[in-house]
Design an enzyme around this catalytic site. Structure first.
Site, PDB file in Angstrom:
ATOM      1  N   ASP A  83       0.814  -1.216   0.000  1.00 53.23           N
ATOM      2  CA  ASP A  83       0.000   0.000   0.000  1.00 53.23           C
ATOM      3  C   ASP A  83       0.850   1.271   0.000  1.00 53.23           C
ATOM      4  O   ASP A  83       0.348   2.361  -0.290  1.00 53.23           O
ATOM      5  CB  ASP A  83      -0.941   0.011   1.212  1.00 53.23           C
ATOM      6  CG  ASP A  83      -0.199  -0.064   2.537  1.00 53.23           C
ATOM      7  OD1 ASP A  83       0.779  -0.834   2.619  1.00 53.23           O
ATOM      8  OD2 ASP A  83      -0.586   0.651   3.486  1.00 53.23           O
ATOM      9  N   ASP A 146      22.469 -11.256 -10.324  1.00 49.95           N
ATOM     10  CA  ASP A 146      23.029 -11.531 -11.649  1.00 49.95           C
ATOM     11  C   ASP A 146      24.404 -10.906 -11.856  1.00 49.95           C
ATOM     12  O   ASP A 146      25.012 -11.079 -12.917  1.00 49.95           O
ATOM     13  CB  ASP A 146      22.093 -11.013 -12.744  1.00 49.95           C
ATOM     14  CG  ASP A 146      20.746 -11.710 -12.728  1.00 49.95           C
ATOM     15  OD1 ASP A 146      20.739 -12.941 -12.580  1.00 49.95           O
ATOM     16  OD2 ASP A 146      19.716 -11.019 -12.854  1.00 49.95           O
ATOM     17  N   VAL A 147      24.871 -10.138 -10.867  1.00 47.56           N
ATOM     18  CA  VAL A 147      26.156  -9.460 -11.002  1.00 47.56           C
ATOM     19  C   VAL A 147      27.026  -9.746  -9.780  1.00 47.56           C
ATOM     20  O   VAL A 147      26.527 -10.069  -8.703  1.00 47.56           O
ATOM     21  CB  VAL A 147      25.975  -7.926 -11.159  1.00 47.56           C
ATOM     22  CG1 VAL A 147      25.215  -7.607 -12.438  1.00 47.56           C
ATOM     23  CG2 VAL A 147      25.251  -7.333  -9.948  1.00 47.56           C
ATOM     24  N   ASP A 182      17.686   7.200 -10.514  1.00 45.39           N
ATOM     25  CA  ASP A 182      17.337   8.175  -9.478  1.00 45.39           C
ATOM     26  C   ASP A 182      18.431   8.322  -8.432  1.00 45.39           C
ATOM     27  O   ASP A 182      18.336   9.196  -7.568  1.00 45.39           O
ATOM     28  CB  ASP A 182      16.044   7.764  -8.769  1.00 45.39           C
ATOM     29  CG  ASP A 182      16.252   6.550  -7.876  1.00 45.39           C
ATOM     30  OD1 ASP A 182      15.910   6.626  -6.678  1.00 45.39           O
ATOM     31  OD2 ASP A 182      16.776   5.542  -8.360  1.00 45.39           O
TER      32      ASP A 182
END
Length: 245
Positions: A83, A146-147, A182
């Site tokens: 929420d 994945d890294v 960001d």
């Protein structure tokens, strides 16, 4: 109105497509309280970083074998705090527009965009079955597991670009990419792999993003428009870009 010509679009997820700050902070505060860690110290470095790195740095005594602590902490964001999670304005429309050929108005056979996130697969994938269900999970989706090196290392973005060029049959030596981020560590990762970078001020002030090396900074993704999208490439227009001053 500035515009850029690219072949691929690479997106961070948390804070760039999905706004999870309030939910993530709620989970971290609860976790910090349990282990007597100051959450404000953690928040100074946690955004954009892999949870496993924060776990090792601030909670060295927590058993994180096979990333089990990381997975449990991150999945609780989606399970208990959904929420508090919202979409960054313009994110869904931008992703959907990248799937359409602007000349024929038909859906492209392959996507030209990917997700590169510092989050775990369980959490990251979950957003595409809930608030991003209409968009659907992309084929190229790089997560923390994945890294071997997290942002600001460019490994994740390099991997996404390589995977997309293989799918699309592009020459990796001439491909042009733009990274949407960001967080400063993500901007630095995009710069390190040679991409253009667009910062979104959902988590940090524009100065922080410009100082990290962002080529452009916008308030949200409503300011980013796909003007052209064909097999020759993508033209992106940036409305109302924020100034460095």
């Amino acid at each position: 109105m500035p515009s850029i010509e690219v072949d691929l679009c690479l997106f961070d997820l948390d804070g760039t497509i999905v706004s999870t700050t309030y939910a993530a902070e709620a989970v971290w505060r609860k976790f910090c309280s349990k282990y007597n860690v100051d959450p404000e110290e953690l928040f100074k470095v946690s955004h954009g970083s892999r949870t496993s790195e924060m776990m090792a740095r601030f909670f060295p005594n927590v058993d994180n074998t096979d990333n089990k602590a990381v997975k449990e902490l991150e999945i609780s964001i989606a399970r208990n705090y959904l929420d508090l999670v919202t979409l960054i304005p313009g994110a869904k429309d931008l992703l959907l527009s990248l799937d359409i050929n602007t000349t024929t108005k038909e859906k492209l056979p392959e996507r030209k965009w990917a997700i590169v996130t510092s989050g775990s697969a369980d959490l990251a994938f979950s957003w595409f079955s809930t608030i991003l269900k209409e968009v659907g999970k992309p084929d190229v989706f790089i997560t923390a597991f994945d890294v071997s090196r997290g942002k600001p290392d460019p490994e994740g973005y390099n991997k996404a670009q390589t995977d997309l060029t293989k799918i699309l049959g592009m020459d990796p030596k001439s491909v042009r990419s733009v990274v949407f981020e960001d967080a400063p560590v993500g901007i630095k990762a995009g710069n390190a792999m040679g991409a253009l970078t667009i910062g979104i001020t959902s988590s940090y002030d524009k100065k922080v993003l410009f100082d990290a090396g962002a080529d452009f900074v916008v308030s949200d993704l409503t300011e980013v428009v796909v003007a052209k999208n064909t097999k020759e490439g993508i033209t992106i227009e940036i409305k109302n870009p924020l100034s460095k001053d």
